[in-house]
Design a protein around this motif. Structure first.
Motif, PDB file in Angstrom:
ATOM      1  N   ARG A  66     -33.371  -6.469  14.644  1.00 22.41           N
ATOM      2  CA  ARG A  66     -33.083  -7.484  15.641  1.00 22.41           C
ATOM      3  C   ARG A  66     -32.438  -8.918  14.872  1.00 22.41           C
TER       4      ARG A  66
ATOM      5  N   PRO B 186     -27.019 -10.168  13.445  1.00 22.68           N
ATOM      6  CA  PRO B 186     -25.888 -11.322  13.328  1.00 22.68           C
ATOM      7  C   PRO B 186     -25.370 -11.618  11.879  1.00 22.68           C
TER       8      PRO B 186
ATOM      9  N   ASN C 197     -21.565 -10.693  10.464  1.00 19.62           N
ATOM     10  CA  ASN C 197     -20.696 -11.871   9.604  1.00 19.62           C
ATOM     11  C   ASN C 197     -20.284 -10.983   8.169  1.00 19.62           C
TER      12      ASN C 197
ATOM     13  N   GLY D 163     -17.094  -9.528  16.522  1.00 20.12           N
ATOM     14  CA  GLY D 163     -17.903 -10.679  16.810  1.00 20.12           C
ATOM     15  C   GLY D 163     -18.497 -10.409  18.312  1.00 20.12           C
ATOM     16  N   LEU D 164     -17.672  -9.786  19.186  1.00 21.15           N
ATOM     17  CA  LEU D 164     -18.223  -9.602  20.460  1.00 21.15           C
ATOM     18  C   LEU D 164     -19.183  -8.600  20.532  1.00 21.15           C
TER      19      LEU D 164
ATOM     20  N   ALA E 235     -21.221  -8.144  18.070  1.00 20.02           N
ATOM     21  CA  ALA E 235     -22.552  -8.692  17.604  1.00 20.02           C
ATOM     22  C   ALA E 235     -22.844  -9.411  18.740  1.00 20.02           C
ATOM     23  N   HIS E 236     -22.472 -10.121  19.593  1.00 19.89           N
ATOM     24  CA  HIS E 236     -23.063 -10.853  20.701  1.00 19.89           C
ATOM     25  C   HIS E 236     -23.680  -9.771  21.482  1.00 19.89           C
ATOM     26  N   PHE E 237     -23.069  -8.756  21.877  1.00 14.80           N
ATOM     27  CA  PHE E 237     -23.505  -7.854  22.719  1.00 14.80           C
ATOM     28  C   PHE E 237     -24.951  -7.337  22.042  1.00 14.80           C
TER      29      PHE E 237
ATOM     30  N   GLU F 149     -26.903  -7.842  19.984  1.00  8.50           N
ATOM     31  CA  GLU F 149     -28.096  -8.990  19.747  1.00  8.50           C
ATOM     32  C   GLU F 149     -28.742  -9.423  21.103  1.00  8.50           C
ATOM     33  N   ARG F 150     -28.092  -9.153  22.079  1.00 10.58           N
ATOM     34  CA  ARG F 150     -28.648  -9.418  23.642  1.00 10.58           C
ATOM     35  C   ARG F 150     -29.425  -8.219  23.970  1.00 10.58           C
ATOM     36  N   LYS F 151     -28.713  -6.922  23.503  1.00 11.39           N
ATOM     37  CA  LYS F 151     -29.212  -5.823  23.970  1.00 11.39           C
ATOM     38  C   LYS F 151     -30.632  -5.321  23.147  1.00 11.39           C
TER      39      LYS F 151
END
Lengths: 216, 251
Positions: free
Chosen positions: A140, A144, A148, A202-203, A205-207, A209-211
């Motif tokens: 978790r 991110p 990177n 990058g997208l 990562a965002h997804f 991360e929330r999941k």
């Protein structure tokens, strides 16, 4: 602009090779990096020492020098390979593994120590504690920085272009020579194809991360 | 101080010493706990009682002396230590439930991964344990969705699922709101009645009176008194214990 359109086949070939180098090196680096991180937190002092030494050396050496070593020194030491791609993969994955090891280690440290103590208390071995309890929770916080590092890997793969591998940047150099009057467009084209890989990362990562976010 | 023969002891500590740098946290500890015995360890903060509890399953290393469980000396590291820990249940002050696993998985993980119990059997046994500690209906939830008292009862069930020879409790109620303390203590008293061997570090004098066979009083890293609850609470011998008890009773 016409130069870019005229060179689309070359771009596509370069794009695929960049993708190939990044994916293979990325997978190897993730595996090696996680192993290095596990060694770094293991109870065996020799493993900890080795991991620390490797990470410090690989992380603090310029990537170009690692490429030189893989492409020119290794063959002289008797490690033969048919294509320079192999050298590029060796260089990229051994360099990137060091950064991944550090990211995973910091993720492991972010998991409260009580989690590992509880797992040890029910009789789990070191690898079980790490595999079932600590790493799944470390993921978790690690996602991110990991993405990177992977984005940096995609961009770092351009160094391979200077070592006879015709990936995006290699083609970019070649095309710049062919179309001397349209260098700006040629390079913008190269940048565009890099973005085609890095922006979705990058997208992602965002997804992810929330999941995987979970209440503690 | 009463000293038991170490022959029939399930847990025995002989001449155990530990330092944190300059601080001598455990001073020549000798403690023997027989099968089925409930020993409550009390004492002021910093007396070393938590360290003692954690040393018994080697979450803390010791400098010298030896600790044995059921006649087997605690191994240094590796698989042998893991095997031995599987026989020693541990309940922590901060519960330490696996945050990414459901309540049911928290209880079944040990049996499945460590004892290689089939999942179906493990699930059934885990449900029975969760029912027993009164949180059966919470099984599919994640730990963070439960109250502290419920989490601690799950932690007890998790430890029991390994069918341990002895249970260690490291201040199990200290992180709980007052109204949740009793629900955890009730489970522990029940466990004591069923004959479980228990070593309990606590500040709950009521529990010590009700369930303990022996009270061990620690101060400054030493075992100062080792007596029955009756004896300890009505007629403490050392001035240190008298002082400690008088402070408790004035509130």
């Amino acid at each position: 602009m016409d130069a870019v359109i005229a060179s689309l086949p070359e771009y596509w070939d370069g794009f695929l090779r960049t993708l190939y180098l990044s994916v293979i090196s990325g997978i190897i680096a993730l595996i090696v990096g996680t192993l290095l991180a596990a060694m770094r937190v293991s109870p065996v002092a020799a493993l900890r020492g080795f991991s620390m030494f490797y990470v410090e050396v690989a992380r603090n050496t310029p990537l170009t020098i690692i490429f030189f070593f893989a492409a020119i020194v290794l063959p002289r030491l008797g490690v033969k390979f048919e294509q320079f791609e192999v050298a590029a993969i060796i260089a990229l994955s051994s360099y990137t593994a060091a950064f991944i090891a550090e990211a995973v280690r910091s993720g492991v440290n972010s998991v409260p120590v009580g989690q590992a103590e509880a797992a040890r208390s029910v009789g789990m071995t070191f690898t079980q504690v790490l595999g079932f309890i600590v790493l799944p929770q470390a993921v978790r916080t690690v996602i991110p920085p990991l993405i990177n590092i992977l984005i940096a890997l995609v961009k770092n793969s351009s160094v391979a272009g200077a070592f006879f591998v015709l990936e995006l940047f290699g083609y970019g150099r070649q095309l710049s020579n062919d179309y001397g009057d349209q260098v700006l467009w040629i390079l913008l084209g190269v940048a565009f194809f890099y973005l085609l890989i890095t922006v979705p990362l990058g997208l992602l990562a965002h997804f992810v991360e929330r999941k995987v976010a979970i209440a503690r | 101080m009463t000293t038991q023969a170490s022959g029939d002891a399930l847990v025995s500590l002989n001449g155990v010493n530990k330092h944190y740098g300059q601080l001598h946290v455990l001073k020549d500890i000798n403690l023997h706990v027989k099968k089925g015995e409930v020993v409550v360890v009390i004492g002021p903060s910093g007396s070393g009682k938590s360290t003692l509890c954690r040393a018994i399953n080697r979450l803390e290393t010791i400098d010298d002396g030896d600790i044995a469980i059921d006649g087997k000396k605690l191994p240094e590291e590796g698989k042998d230590l893991a095997h031995l820990r599987a026989d020693v249940g541990m309940v922590f002050q901060s519960f330490n439930l696996f945050a990414h696993k459901t309540i049911l998985e928290n209880v079944t993980l040990g049996p499945i991964k460590v004892k290689k119990v089939a999942k179906g059997t493990a699930d059934k046994e885990a449900m029975a344990l969760l029912e027993r500690v009164g949180v059966g209906h919470q099984a599919p939830k994640l730990p963070a969705q439960l109250s502290g008292g419920q989490q601690q009862r799950v932690a007890i069930a998790r430890a029991l699922a390994m069918k341990p020879k002895v249970m260690l409790f490291d201040e199990p109620t200290s992180a709980l709101d007052p109204e949740m303390i009793n629900e955890v203590l009730d489970v522990m008293i029940q466990l004591a009645k069923e004959g479980m061997t228990m070593i309990v570090v606590t500040h709950e004098m009521g529990f010590a009176r009700k369930a303990a066979d022996r009270v061990v009083f620690m101060a400054d890293g030493q075992i100062v008194e080792d007596a029955t609850p009756e004896e300890f609470f009505t007629n403490p011998k050392s001035t240190r214990a008298k002082d400690f008890l008088s402070k408790l009773l004035t509130h």
